[in-house]
Design a protein around this motif. Structure first.
Motif, mmCIF file in Angstrom:
data_model
loop_
_atom_site.group_PDB
_atom_site.id
_atom_site.type_symbol
_atom_site.label_atom_id
_atom_site.label_comp_id
_atom_site.label_asym_id
_atom_site.label_seq_id
_atom_site.Cartn_x
_atom_site.Cartn_y
_atom_site.Cartn_z
ATOM 1 N N THR A 1 0.745 7.041 -6.537
ATOM 2 C CA THR A 1 -0.460 7.860 -6.704
ATOM 3 C C THR A 1 -0.167 9.305 -6.326
ATOM 4 N N MET A 2 0.551 9.498 -5.241
ATOM 5 C CA MET A 2 0.944 10.844 -4.824
ATOM 6 C C MET A 2 1.798 11.491 -5.905
ATOM 7 N N LYS B 1 1.592 11.244 -9.040
ATOM 8 C CA LYS B 1 0.742 11.791 -10.105
ATOM 9 C C LYS B 1 0.196 13.158 -9.727
ATOM 10 N N LEU B 2 -0.109 13.318 -8.455
ATOM 11 C CA LEU B 2 -0.640 14.601 -7.989
ATOM 12 C C LEU B 2 0.455 15.658 -7.893
ATOM 13 N N ILE B 3 1.622 15.210 -7.487
ATOM 14 C CA ILE B 3 2.699 16.126 -7.123
ATOM 15 C C ILE B 3 3.712 16.355 -8.229
ATOM 16 N N ASP B 4 3.955 15.323 -9.036
ATOM 17 C CA ASP B 4 5.065 15.361 -9.991
ATOM 18 C C ASP B 4 5.069 16.554 -10.924
ATOM 19 N N SER B 5 3.884 16.927 -11.386
ATOM 20 C CA SER B 5 3.848 18.038 -12.336
ATOM 21 C C SER B 5 3.993 19.377 -11.620
ATOM 22 N N PHE B 6 4.297 19.277 -10.311
ATOM 23 C CA PHE B 6 4.521 20.502 -9.548
ATOM 24 C C PHE B 6 5.744 21.240 -10.063
ATOM 25 N N ILE B 7 5.530 22.473 -10.400
ATOM 26 C CA ILE B 7 6.642 23.322 -10.816
ATOM 27 C C ILE B 7 6.638 24.548 -9.912
ATOM 28 N N GLU C 1 0.824 -1.212 0.000
ATOM 29 C CA GLU C 1 0.000 0.000 0.000
ATOM 30 C C GLU C 1 0.855 1.257 0.000
ATOM 31 N N PHE C 2 1.929 1.224 0.750
ATOM 32 C CA PHE C 2 2.805 2.397 0.793
ATOM 33 C C PHE C 2 3.408 2.684 -0.579
ATOM 34 N N LYS C 3 3.873 1.639 -1.230
ATOM 35 C CA LYS C 3 4.467 1.804 -2.565
ATOM 36 C C LYS C 3 3.444 2.323 -3.573
ATOM 37 N N GLU C 4 2.260 1.747 -3.519
ATOM 38 C CA GLU C 4 1.169 2.187 -4.393
ATOM 39 C C GLU C 4 0.833 3.654 -4.127
ATOM 40 N N PHE C 5 0.796 3.965 -2.849
ATOM 41 C CA PHE C 5 0.420 5.319 -2.449
ATOM 42 C C PHE C 5 1.416 6.360 -2.947
ATOM 43 N N THR C 6 2.702 6.056 -2.852
ATOM 44 C CA THR C 6 3.706 7.023 -3.309
ATOM 45 C C THR C 6 3.582 7.261 -4.815
#
Lengths: 121, 121
Positions: free
Chosen positions: A105-106, A108-114, A98-103
């Motif tokens: 998923t996170m 996807k939300l965070i990566d495009s953060f500029i 679950e932790f690996k899956e969660f990171t």
DNA sequence: AATCAATACCTAAGTTTTTTAGGTATTGCC
DNA sequence: GGCAATACCTAAAAAACTTAGGTATTGATT
């Protein structure tokens, strides 16, 4: 729960159970103090568990049937070893997954953060 | 805080602030309900923020000077937009960096985890 | 026209978790 | 002898989150 030099405590919360169970899945048996030292060494001091959070968790996990204890006399001291039960072993596996899956998923939300230097006020 | 279908609530805790601030860093302004819907869509329903956790956080972040609000009338309804202040923008950057760093550190602890079917009891 | 889902905001009680801040005792080193 | 490290523990307080509501508007369906 943690004394953290690198991470805001805020961010780190909620992973203690995952850490403890995954370590026990690797080492078959460990005692409380050993867990704190192991985590400190393995993470270069970045994650440091506090005993005030660790011991109550170990007791809870034992009460919930995820851990078993074994007391070993070291001189006049009693060392309390913990090891996984069947349920504990299964829980360890699913929490890590679950932790690996969660990171991811996170991510996807965070990566495009500029970092945008144009802010308000 | 979350209604999660895939993740144990336990594991997910502590990332709400990071999620909210990083989304605002990307979108310049968003309102509460929009944040819940965006997260739900972007994660395929794996992370669903509850309003009971989100709204109090937004108020806290505003009180702490990380967010500013703008009220916009949509018909007879008032929509409350949030955007980052300078401090909020900086905090967003460091929380995202910390999260990425943290997952790597956790990886060192967890990665060598091998599911061992030989358990006790 | 009534009803229901979705939009959009909010709060408060209760639970859980974590921090803080201690406590006890043994062992080894200087 | 005294101090750091080892090794266990707890309890009060703070913080975060869940649960379970509340209000009101809007749009779609019956």
């Amino acid at each position: 729960m943690y004394i953290c030099f690198m991470y805001s405590n805020e961010l780190v919360k909620g992973t203690l159970k995952t850490i403890v169970l995954s370590l026990l899945a690797k080492h078959s048996r460990m005692y409380g103090y050993e867990i704190t030292q192991h985590v400190k060494e393995q993470t270069g001091g970045k994650i440091q568990l506090t005993e005030g959070a660790l011991y109550p968790l170990l007791h809870r996990l034992e009460a919930d049937g995820l851990l078993l204890t074994e007391k070993v006399n070291i001189g006049k001291r009693v060392r309390k070893y913990y090891k996984l039960t069947k349920t504990g072993s299964e829980t360890a596996g699913s929490l890590v997954a679950e932790f690996k899956e969660f990171t991811q998923t996170m991510g996807k939300l965070i990566d495009s953060f500029i970092y945008k230097p144009q802010y308000n006020v």
